[in-house]
Design a protein around this motif. Structure first.
Motif, PDB file in Angstrom:
ATOM      1  N   SER A  74       0.813  -1.204   0.000  1.00  0.00           N
ATOM      2  CA  SER A  74       0.000   0.000   0.000  1.00  0.00           C
ATOM      3  C   SER A  74       0.844   1.250   0.000  1.00  0.00           C
ATOM      4  CB  SER A  74      -0.931  -0.007   1.224  1.00  0.00           C
ATOM      5  OG  SER A  74      -0.171  -0.082   2.410  1.00  0.00           O
ATOM      6  N   SER A  77       2.061   1.786  -3.584  1.00  0.00           N
ATOM      7  CA  SER A  77       0.994   1.958  -4.538  1.00  0.00           C
ATOM      8  C   SER A  77       0.393   3.345  -4.476  1.00  0.00           C
ATOM      9  CB  SER A  77      -0.107   0.927  -4.280  1.00  0.00           C
ATOM     10  OG  SER A  77       0.397  -0.379  -4.428  1.00  0.00           O
ATOM     11  N   SER A  78       0.286   3.925  -3.293  1.00  0.00           N
ATOM     12  CA  SER A  78      -0.405   5.195  -3.151  1.00  0.00           C
ATOM     13  C   SER A  78       0.368   6.353  -3.744  1.00  0.00           C
ATOM     14  CB  SER A  78      -0.674   5.461  -1.661  1.00  0.00           C
ATOM     15  OG  SER A  78       0.552   5.513  -0.959  1.00  0.00           O
ATOM     16  N   ALA A  81      -0.512   6.813  -7.754  1.00  0.00           N
ATOM     17  CA  ALA A  81      -1.879   6.618  -8.210  1.00  0.00           C
ATOM     18  C   ALA A  81      -2.544   7.942  -8.535  1.00  0.00           C
ATOM     19  CB  ALA A  81      -2.679   5.898  -7.128  1.00  0.00           C
ATOM     20  N   VAL A  85      -8.273   6.813  -7.669  1.00  0.00           N
ATOM     21  CA  VAL A  85      -8.112   5.545  -8.375  1.00  0.00           C
ATOM     22  C   VAL A  85      -7.091   4.704  -7.625  1.00  0.00           C
ATOM     23  CG1 VAL A  85      -7.479   4.407 -10.517  1.00  0.00           C
ATOM     24  CG2 VAL A  85      -8.664   6.614 -10.588  1.00  0.00           C
ATOM     25  N   LYS A  86      -7.497   3.527  -7.192  1.00  0.00           N
ATOM     26  CA  LYS A  86      -6.615   2.672  -6.419  1.00  0.00           C
ATOM     27  C   LYS A  86      -5.853   1.732  -7.352  1.00  0.00           C
ATOM     28  CE  LYS A  86      -6.534  -0.655  -2.615  1.00  0.00           C
ATOM     29  NZ  LYS A  86      -7.351  -1.420  -1.650  1.00  0.00           N
ATOM     30  N   ILE A  88      -3.641  -1.497  -8.489  1.00  0.00           N
ATOM     31  CA  ILE A  88      -3.554  -2.881  -8.028  1.00  0.00           C
ATOM     32  C   ILE A  88      -2.130  -3.409  -8.143  1.00  0.00           C
ATOM     33  CG2 ILE A  88      -5.968  -3.430  -8.461  1.00  0.00           C
ATOM     34  CD1 ILE A  88      -5.181  -4.616 -11.121  1.00  0.00           C
ATOM     35  N   SER A 141       1.555   3.255 -12.703  1.00  0.00           N
ATOM     36  CA  SER A 141       1.010   2.182 -11.878  1.00  0.00           C
ATOM     37  C   SER A 141      -0.204   1.591 -12.588  1.00  0.00           C
ATOM     38  CB  SER A 141       0.626   2.694 -10.484  1.00  0.00           C
ATOM     39  OG  SER A 141      -0.356   3.712 -10.582  1.00  0.00           O
ATOM     40  N   ASP A 143      -3.936   0.422 -12.548  1.00  0.00           N
ATOM     41  CA  ASP A 143      -5.246   0.371 -11.911  1.00  0.00           C
ATOM     42  C   ASP A 143      -6.095  -0.654 -12.661  1.00  0.00           C
ATOM     43  OD1 ASP A 143      -5.925   1.638 -14.279  1.00  0.00           O
ATOM     44  OD2 ASP A 143      -6.157   3.601 -13.356  1.00  0.00           O
ATOM     45  N   GLU A 144      -7.338  -0.809 -12.264  1.00  0.00           N
ATOM     46  CA  GLU A 144      -8.199  -1.833 -12.864  1.00  0.00           C
ATOM     47  C   GLU A 144      -8.417  -1.585 -14.356  1.00  0.00           C
ATOM     48  OE1 GLU A 144      -9.830  -5.333 -13.046  1.00  0.00           O
ATOM     49  OE2 GLU A 144      -9.143  -4.536 -11.113  1.00  0.00           O
TER      50      GLU A 144
END
Length: 294
Positions: A74, A77-78, A81, A85-86, A88, A141, A143-144
């Motif tokens: 985490s 990742s943050s 981003a 938007v998170k 993955i 990064s 994201d979905e």
């Protein structure tokens, strides 16, 4: 005793003592059940005293274990981003899903190196390029939305694509490798390139120490060689050893040949192709340069 006598007569007492102190730090493969016989006092130049060299900025951490499915980090990742938007998968993460991502990016001609399962600078750059090409926010990064787009434009990788048996692709040489006789060793591409006056003579896959016992980075010289050697701490064979930084050496590893990157050394540079290393051993001379870099 006979071997020590030969060393003392040939090199002198002071040099022989120095070599003996160096040899005691010789490394071996790390496994879950391997417990080395600890010396009574810290050996000079032991790799445990070296500062860790692992970095989240490059693909292919030195000596990493085969990645297992896990949640993405985490903290890493943050940082990259888009708001709201998170991601993955992101820089610094490690998982089997990242290995699949890298294999798919390779299908799309966005990376040329073999998958490592570690999300570093090369993967970040490739993802940014992909996102820019397809109208997505170029964060670097995944994201979905990015992951779904990558999946839609590529096919599910085969086992051979995920873990190819071929030799790793060599990185651009470090500038220090461009003159003279050099073993040019890249931690990012996990390769050793034997170079003479800027020309690559041969290449081979290599493996490094773990984060707790890292392979030292920098410019060194081959201090001494031993065609047959056994670690005095771990009692494992180290054929074709070329020592360049106290107890750290380039040498053949049967463990690396058998398990690949599912293990690590205790600081040495492991080679899994015994034939190539045998040829290199005959060519390398004491005093030749060794450069270990990211």
């Amino acid at each position: 005793m006979q071997r020590q006598t030969v060393i003392i007569r040939t090199l002198g007492l002071a040099t022989a003592v120095a070599l003996a102190a160096t040899a005691v730090t010789a490394c071996a493969p790390q496994t879950a059940d391997a417990t080395p016989a600890a010396p009574s006092s810290p050996a000079p130049g032991g790799s445990a005293a070296a500062s860790p060299s692992a970095s989240p900025s490059s693909d292919g951490k030195p000596g990493d274990a085969s990645p297992t499915p896990s949640a993405s980090s985490s903290s890493s990742s943050s940082s990259s981003a888009s708001p709201g938007v998170k991601p993955i998968m992101a820089n610094g993460d490690e998982s089997d899903q990242i290995r699949e991502l890298q294999a798919r990016l390779r299908q799309l001609k966005l990376v040329s190196t073999a998958p490592t399962g570690f999300y570093g600078s090369k993967t970040t750059a490739a993802v940014k390029t992909f996102q820019s090409q397809h109208g997505l926010a170029a964060t670097g990064s995944v994201d979905e939305a990015t992951w779904q787009k990558v999946q839609s434009l590529s096919r599910k990788p085969t086992d051979e694509e995920l873990r190819p048996p071929t030799t790793n692709e060599v990185d651009a040489p470090d500038p220090r490798c461009m003159q003279g006789r050099v073993m040019c060793i890249s931690k990012e591409s996990r390769t050793l390139a034997w170079m003479i006056d800027g020309k690559v003579v041969s290449t081979m896959d290599v493996r490094f120490g773990s984060e707790n016992t890292p392979t030292r980075e920098g410019e060194f010289k081959v201090e001494w060689k031993a065609r047959e050697w056994t670690s005095t701490i771990y009692h494992t064979a180290m054929p074709y050893s070329m020592f360049f930084s106290q107890g750290q050496a380039v040498h053949y590893s049967s463990d690396f040949a058998a398990r690949g990157y599912a293990g690590a050394s205790h600081g040495c540079v492991n080679v899994r192709d015994k034939g190539k290393l045998s040829t290199l051993f005959d060519q390398v001379q004491v005093g030749d340069k060794v450069v270990v870099y990211w």
